[in-house]
Structures are given as C-alpha cells and as structure tokens.
Write an enzyme that holds these catalytic residues in place. Structure first.
Site, PDB file in Angstrom:
ATOM      1  N   HIS A 136       0.778  -1.185   0.000  1.00  0.00           N
ATOM      2  CA  HIS A 136       0.000   0.000   0.000  1.00  0.00           C
ATOM      3  C   HIS A 136       0.818   1.245   0.000  1.00  0.00           C
ATOM      4  CE1 HIS A 136      -2.792   2.981   1.074  1.00  0.00           C
ATOM      5  NE2 HIS A 136      -3.585   2.223   0.392  1.00  0.00           N
ATOM      6  N   LYS A 184     -15.205   7.927  -4.123  1.00  0.00           N
ATOM      7  CA  LYS A 184     -14.675   9.131  -4.767  1.00  0.00           C
ATOM      8  C   LYS A 184     -15.682   9.643  -5.788  1.00  0.00           C
ATOM      9  CE  LYS A 184     -11.744   9.084  -8.084  1.00  0.00           C
ATOM     10  NZ  LYS A 184     -10.639   8.782  -8.959  1.00  0.00           N
TER      11      LYS A 184
END
EC number: 4.1.1.31
Length: 960
Positions: free
Chosen positions: A168, A596
C-alpha cells in the site's frame, strides 16, 4: 529545567483529566515515553531545541483547549523562523512523539483486554469500539440465542476468512522502524509487570532509551521508491514476526473455547478457518512496475520463505517425538527409509548422523526434513539463476505429499495411546501446513479488463476475422464461447506483440509455469460484462494454465455496482460457464472508487443493495457466492472497526465465507505484534460466525425508501461541489498537499491513472490522503448534511425514523458511527490555516462555505445519534484522540507553512540562528539536510514536508 519537565506531563494530564477506568495507564505510558524522548533530544541536540519543542507542544495544547486561532499563527511564525536543519529535527521529533503515543495506546489496549478476560467482565462489549471475544461469542450463541453446540461447531468447521494483504502506497513507516517499535512495546509492557525487580527495571529502562534513540536516529524517509518485491518482503515480514506462530496459537484458543461450551473435540486441522492471500507482486492495475518476472520472483520468494519456516521448526518436532512405540504401518515405512538412507548429513545442526531405527518418528521426520531442505534450495536456485540442479522429485511439489508423513505420525501416536502428545507441536505443525501450504500465501492477479480486450483484438486482427474491440457484447460472447468449446489453438509464436500484449500474455505464461498452489484468484478491474470474464478463461486455456484460476469480476464505480447483478445473471445463464465453475463464484466489490465517485453515504448504500441483489441472483442459479470486500484502511475508502463492519453487512451475504483486503497501512495495526495479531484473527472469526448464525435484521421498507431518497440528495450535493464547481480542482490543489504527495516514495504505484486531468483521473488513495492531511476529511462527510436536512424539511417526524434506524439497524449505525469518529479527528480550524496561507483570495469564501457545511453536518449527525458531544459513547477513543491532538496540530501548522514556502519563494521569513548544538558551526553544510540530494526546493523544505505528512498519517491512524 525541572518546571518545564512538569509542564509536558502536566499538559498531558490536563488534556485527559479523569482516568477512564481504574486500569487506565495510558497517560502514564505516554508521559514516560515522551519524557525519555525529550531527554534523548536534549542529549543529542541540546537544551534550546528541547525547550523549543516543548513550547510548540504547549501552544498546540492551549489551542486544543480554547480553540483560539491566534495561537496557531504564533506557532506558525515560530516554526518558519527555524533554519533548515532544525526544522527537520523538530518535524521529526513530533512525528516520533506521535509514533510513541500510538505504541502506548497499543500496549494499553492489549493490557485492558487481558484485565477484562481475567475478570470475565464484558459489560461494554456491545458498544461499538470493543471487539468480540471468540469464547464470549460461542457462549452467547449457545446460551442466549438458543443454538445447539453441534450447530456452532459445524458452522465453525466450515467457515473461511481469507485475509488478502495488499501493498500500500501509504504504509508510511519503514520496516527498519517497525521492528524498533515492536521492541519499544515489549519494554513498556515488561516495565509495568507486577513482579519486576529493581535491577530488571533499570535494565529495561536502558533498553527503552536505546530503542527510542535508535528509532529517532533512523532516517524515516525512503530515499528510493519501493519495488513490488520490497513491498512483498515488507508484507511477508509479518509472517515471520507474528502470523506464523500466531495462527496455531489462535486455533488452540478456539479448541479451549469449544471445550468450555461442552464440545470435547478439537477443531480438525484441515478446517480452513483462516487463510492468507496477497496482492503484492500480482496487482498490475495501473502499476507498470509489476511485470511477469516480478510475479515469478514473488512466488518463488514466498515458496522459499515457507520452506525455510517449516525447516526451522522440524528439528524441534524431531526432539519432541522421541517415542519408540508406533503402529505397524509407521514401522514398515520407517524401516524402508532406514534401509535406503545411509549417509550422514553434516550440514544439519541436530540429528546429523543417521537416526537409529528404534526412533521411528525421527526416521520419518528426518526424511521430511531432507525434502524441505531441497525444496528451499531449489526455490533459491530458481530465484537466483532461473535453473536448479536439484530434481523436482527430491522436493515437495504439492501439499498432500507434505501432509502424508505428518498424518501418518499423528495416526500412529493416537493408535498407541499417545494422543496428548500428538495434540502438541505436531498438531500445530499440521495446522500450519494446512493453512500456509508450500506457498505461504496465495497470490491474486489483478488486471484491467481493457488490457485483455487489447490482446484479443490483436489476435482477431491477426486471424483476419475483424476487430474484437469493435464487436458488440453478443458477438464477443459468441466468438469466445465457440473458441472455448473448440479445441484448436488460437495463435502461434508468429502473433505480432506490442509491449502491452507481451506483458499480459507473459503473466498467463507464468501462471502456467509455476505450481498451481501459488495462486488464488484472477481479478478483473473495471469489469462490466460477461465477455470480460470469458476473455480471461480463454486466455488461460490458450496459455496452457493447467489448473485455471477462478475469475473474479471487480465492480467499483457507482454505475457498475448498479449494473453488477444483471451482469452476473447474464454470466450464470451461459451453460459453458456454469459447468466450469462447479457451483461457486466470487465477486469483488471495491469501496474506494465508488466513494470518490459519489461520496461515502451513497457508496455505502449502493454497496449494501448491490450485495443483496447479487445474493438473490446467485440463489436463483444455485451458486454459492463469496463476496470479496476491497476495503481501504480509511473511512473514506470503506475502513473502520472490523467486527462492526462485518456485522453491518446485509443478512445472508457472508454465509461463512468472507474475503477482505487488509491494506498496507492497516497491516501494522492488525498484525504488528503478537497480541494484536491474535485479536485480529479473533475479531474476524467471531464476527463472521455471528453474522452467519445470528444475522442482522433486514431494513424495513420505510427505512429503505428514506435511504434511497437520502442517497440521491447526497450524491447530487457531492457531485455539484466536486465535479461541477468549476474552480473546485484549483481549490483542492491549493488547499491540500496533493501536488506534493507524489514525492513521498510511498508505494510502487503512480498516484495518477493519467498524468493530466481532474479529480476523475486521481487515484482514490491520494484523494483521501490529501484531505486527511488537512484534517478536513471532505470526501467522508460531504453530502450527508444536505441529505438529512432535506429529509427533515420534508417531514419533521422523519427525525424519529432516523433515530429508530440508528438504534435498530446495524448498517445505518455503523455508517453514522464512523462519520462521528471522523468528526472527532477533524478540525476545520486547522483547515482554515491552510486556506489562509495557500488559497487564492477569490477562493477564500469557497473554503469558508465548506467549513460552514462541515459544522452543520456535524450538528445534524449528533442530533440523529442523540449525542450531545462527539464520541460521548466511547470515552476510550475520545481520551486517545485528545492525547494525540497536540502533536498533530504542531505538524499541521508546520506543514501549512512549509507548503507556503515551497509554493511562494517570495514569502518573507526572519531566520533565527540554529538551536541544535549539532548545527552550530554555520560554515559547515548540515549533514541532515544533505540526505536529500535531489530536492528542487530550498534546503530542508522537502524533508520537513514529508516528515509532517508521515507524522499526521501516523496520528490519524486510519488515513492512507
């Protein structure tokens, strides 16, 4: 300076005045670590710097108490006057103090847990932030919910939780530091143990100081971006440190819990309770650095690590199994082996001479050890040079070969009356073999659907039958199915290949070359139609993948989620496909992009509905569906407390099989230490069991209607600001550190999908990261206030319905609780500092309007939840946040002013002489500043900025 000394402790005590419970040592732990740190700071950099750090801390603490924004200005002018070397040291100090505060929290949480278990007091288990204990869950299912013990045992035996580790970009802490943190935690835990002597205490104290200093003196910044192999090694280090030993320990605890509800059987070692998969080195979506070679390397590396871990334990097992009584079946095998192996193996540490035949178990295990040795060496050779002289026959090629001799030993011990011995290390070892296999973790492959389309397009063009990319969905399906039903190969070596095509096909060739147990699922991102899935099936067949991977479509965008059930139904209506999948299908739903796209509320509700619909479709076709949840670590990307998130899923959607991604930035908080690892495994297992046996209620029709209406309003509001407001992108880029984020060397993946472009092309991660840095968290709450306001204006009685939803419906409760947690961490006053310094005059009012919206949303949320104050239901979390805030505030102010200096070189600062004794010789360039050779900004600015980003990320915890 004794009076200063008191001050930082006193400030800590002021911030969290009352103890939350009598076993509450958090303030004590925190003060101890910070004191040690400040002493070290003074030794290394002198009293002036220490004093400066304390003054900053005090200003921040005063701001936290009275919210007077003038204090932030004062703090800003103090920080900007620092010379480059000092400003790096100060940013680094605050970042370290925050890390230490996090460590103090982890120790305190684990400590509180142990005390609760001792007392058997779980009164507050029902409240959100506490996690479910496996034994309590079993007892509750049997005694309160009327399940029979056998039902519970059966459900447990057949349940699987598959945790998928992903690399990540914002795993912001380097591995070198993670290990030091682990040692600091251990020192702290032992220092407060009951039976500690004065000498022990002194030595521990020295060790603690040494570790804190070592961490502080380590460069926190990665000077080169990590490669996918680095990310994978970082992820794998958790297996070495905690997971490898943690899994058998946890399974033993389940045995104990079962015994305590009256089941006198152990969990069979081949019950697939916990499994681990990984995306590191397999996830190619938008990451050009993951090539077929990388995938091959990562698989071989994992196999080598697995063989090595088993190898390191096998000698202990040989020591333990020194018995001579055994079954006839084992005796015959041992004699055969004894006759065939005559040589002494001097490279072993123990048992290097031939084992005598009157120790039959050791003879058998000696053979297992040889095979493990060769298995490890063969992987090592293949990894370093691509070839190995060790023949495959000398190694373990599949897990059955490995289990067989171990099962033989187990059966023999039980037959001779030695079952208690068999249930010792041998059982643990068997469980490890079953859970981790020869590959340690199964690697998922993820690729965008367009890349498959391009490959097929080049094939059809080469064959002269047209352009696959331009065909309709029907025509694509017909052609794919006729090819899948046929036998002829599609293309030979003469297929003209672009770099992209070669990369996609190369990946399939790696799947064909390596053992099948290396791999998990093949995930297609941006999947929309059945042909996307069939395309992968065809490519697997064409590249001779012997045991094809299961193909998993991933639905992320809001529109894709809405269309998902219909797409899956079309897929199930194809006979060829139904014969191929054998009644099982996995579907992945992604949280970050949908958030988003439409904001948190609408995304969460759409996810909920999509799952319900998908389950209906699967039931209709008689398929067992596994949901794969692609949750981020942040609330904006679907994160939050684990067991709550699981219990709030719609009824029937888990059914004892769950896959969840564990994001890089959360791995540390979930598996960083033995107790944390244990707690994580327990949480997932208990919540999955409870969800299956005691599902949450289905929402009433009027609740659904309200949610639908709210989601429409919320999406409209969110999009009107984020996508339709013409100057929003400009505001976002100037009010947050988004533009500079790419410099952080956090991950091996670029932060944009396409180099130019607005919000659409930005990856979900930097989008959330940027808003978390300024503590404004816009994507999480935007749209929520408008939705509630709309509902209440329409009919005043709706507030009662909302309260009823909050109290009775887990999904709604969790959505609001997470929002409340984000409001507890947010601070519009801090966001205002960024605006004042960085945003153009004519956009200032836009920021003010958003901050007003923030406050309104917060008030409405509290009204629905029936709370007077944020987090009143969770005193523990509230206290932890108060302690962290003052550190974060200093870092925020430092970041805002550093950004100002980076973006506006004409910004006037009045420089001070250096504070640190390390930098007093002004003729010498400062070594600390020279660590960063490439910076295009004024000296020291870039490193200071990166340190503030890392520090704030550590302070917000669920950020990245």
């Amino acid at each position: 300076m004794p009076e200063r000394h008191q001050s930082i402790d006193a400030q800590l005590r002021l911030l969290a005045p009352g103890k939350v419970s009598e076993d509450d040592k958090l303030v004590e732990y925190d003060a101890l670590l910070v004191d040690r740190f400040l002493d070290i700071l003074q030794d290394l950099h002198g009293p002036h710097l220490r004093e400066f750090v304390q003054e900053c801390y005090e200003l921040s603490a005063e701001y936290e108490n009275d919210r007077d924004e003038a204090r932030l200005g004062e703090l800003g002018s103090k920080l900007t006057s620092l010379p480059p070397g000092d400003s790096i040291v100060v940013a680094s100090s605050f970042s370290h103090m925050l890390n230490l505060a996090n460590l103090a929290e982890e120790v305190q949480v684990a400590q509180r847990r142990r005390i609760k278990l001792k007392r058997g007091d779980f009164a507050d288990e029902a409240s959100a932030p506490t996690e479910s204990d496996i034994e309590e869950t079993l007892k509750r299912l049997v005694s309160q919910l009327g399940k029979s013990r056998e039902e519970v045992f059966d459900a447990l035996k057949n349940q699987t939780v598959d945790l998928v580790f992903t690399a990540h970009p914002t795993q912001s802490v380097r591995r070198s530091l993670l290990q030091k943190h682990g040692r600091i935690r251990n020192c702290l835990r032992q220092l407060y143990a009951k039976d500690i002597t004065a000498d022990d205490k002194q030595e521990l104290d020295e060790a603690l100081q040494r570790e804190i200093q070592a961490a502080f003196r380590t460069d926190e910044i990665r000077r080169t971006p990590p490669t996918p192999q680095d990310e994978m090694r970082a992820g794998m280090s958790y297996f070495h440190e905690t997971i490898w030993k943690g899994v058998p320990k946890f399974l033993r605890r389940i045995d104990t819990a079962l015994k305590n509800i009256g089941i006198n059987e152990r969990l069979p070692y081949n019950a697939p309770l916990i499994q681990f998969s990984s995306w590191m080195g397999g996830d190619r979506d938008g990451n050009p650095r993951v090539t077929p070679e990388v995938t091959r390397d990562v698989c071989l590396l994992a196999r080598m690590m697995a063989a090595n871990l088993y190898f390191s334990q096998i000698e202990d097992l040989m020591f333990e199994l020194s018995m001579w009584r055994c079954s006839d079946e084992l005796r015959i095998r041992a004699d055969e082996l004894h006759r065939s192996s005559k040589r002494a193996a001097k490279h072993y540490i123990e048992f290097w001479k031939q084992v005598p035949p009157n120790e039959p178990y050791r003879v058998i295990l000696g053979d297992v050890r040889d095979k493990l040795y060769y298995t490890r060496e063969r992987s090592r050779h293949l990894l370093s040079s691509g070839i190995s002289e060790i023949p495959e026959e000398a190694t373990f090629t599949n897990v059955e070969q490995f289990l067989e001799p171990l099962e033989l030993c187990y059966r023999s011990l039980c037959a001779c009356g030695d079952k208690p011995i068999a249930d010792g290390s041998l059982l643990d070892f068997l469980r490890q073999v079953f859970n981790f296999g020869l590959a340690l973790v199964k690697l998922d492959i993820r690729q965008e659907s367009d890349r498959h389309t391009d490959v097929l397009d080049s094939i059809t063009t080469h064959l002269g039958i047209g352009s696959y990319a331009e065909w309709s969905e029907e025509k694509r399906q017909d052609w794919l199915l006729s090819e899948l039903r046929g036998k002829r190969p599609l293309f030979g070596s003469d297929l003209p290949q672009t770099e992209e095509t070669a990369d996609v096909l190369g990946t399939f060739h790696v799947l064909a070359e390596l053992p099948a147990d290396c791999f998990g699922a093949y995930i297609i991102s941006m999947a929309t139609a059945p042909s996307d899935v069939l395309a992968v099936e065809l490519l697997q067949r064409e590249c001779h993948v012997k045991q094809p991977l299961r193909v998993v479509p991933l639905f992320e965008k809001l529109a894709d989620l809405e269309a998902a059930p219909a797409a899956v139904a079309r897929l199930f209506s194809i006979d060829w496909y139904m014969n191929r999948i054998n009644g099982k299908q996995e579907v992945m739903i992604g949280y970050s992009d949908s958030g988003k796209d439409a904001g948190r509320l609408s995304a969460a509700w759409q996810m909920y509905k999509a799952q319900e619909e998908l389950i209906k479709v699967a039931k209709h076709y008689g398929v067992k569906l596994t949901m794969f949840h692609g949750r981020g670590g942040t609330v904006g990307r679907g994160g939050g407390p684990t067991h709550l998130a699981i219990l709030s899923q719609p009824p029937d959607t888990i059914h004892g099989s769950l896959r969840v991604t564990v994001q890089g930035e959360v791995i540390e908080h979930s598996f960083g230490e033995e107790l944390l690892c244990f707690r994580t495994l327990q949480r997932y297992t208990a919540a999955t069991l409870e969800h299956g046996m005691h599902p949450p209620i289905s929402p009433k029709p009027e609740w659904r209607a309200l949610m639908d209406e709210m989601a429409v309003v919320a999406t409209k509001e969110y999009r009107s600001i984020v996508f339709q407001e013409p100057r929003f992108v400009e505001y976002f880029r100037s009010a947050t550190p988004e533009t500079e984020y790419g410099r952080m060397n956090i991950g091996s993946r670029p932060s944009k999908r396409k180099p130019s472009g607005g919000i659409e092309s930005l990856r979900a991660i930097p989008w959330i990261f940027a808003w978390t840095q300024t503590r404004f968290h816009l994507p999480v709450w935007l749209g929520f206030g408008a939705a509630i306001k709309h509902i209440m204006q329409k009919d005043i009685r709706n507030i009662h319905v909302l309260k009823e939803m909050y109290n009775e419906w887990p999904f709604f409760r969790v959505t609001l609780d997470l929002l409340e947690m984000v409001f507890a961490k947010g601070d519009p006053g801090i966001a205002a500092v960024y605006d004042k310094l960085l945003v153009a005059e004519d956009l200032q009012s836009f920021g003010e309007q958003l901050r007003k919206n923030y406050e309104e949303t917060k008030e409405l949320l509290l009204q629905v939840a029936g709370h007077k104050d944020v987090l009143e239901g969770d005193p523990y979390l509230k206290q932890r946040l108060r302690l962290r805030e003052s550190y974060i505030t200093t870092l925020n102010v430092c970041q805002a002013y550093t950004l100002k200096r980076i973006r506006d070189p004409s910004f006037q600062v009045s420089p001070q002489p250096p504070l640190s004794k390390e930098f007093t010789d002004e003729s010498q360039p400062v070594e600390l500043v020279q660590l960063n050779q490439q910076s295009e900004y004024a000296p020291g600015l870039e490193d200071t900025l990166i340190l503030t980003m890392k520090g704030i990320a550590a302070g917000m915890q669920n950020t990245g």
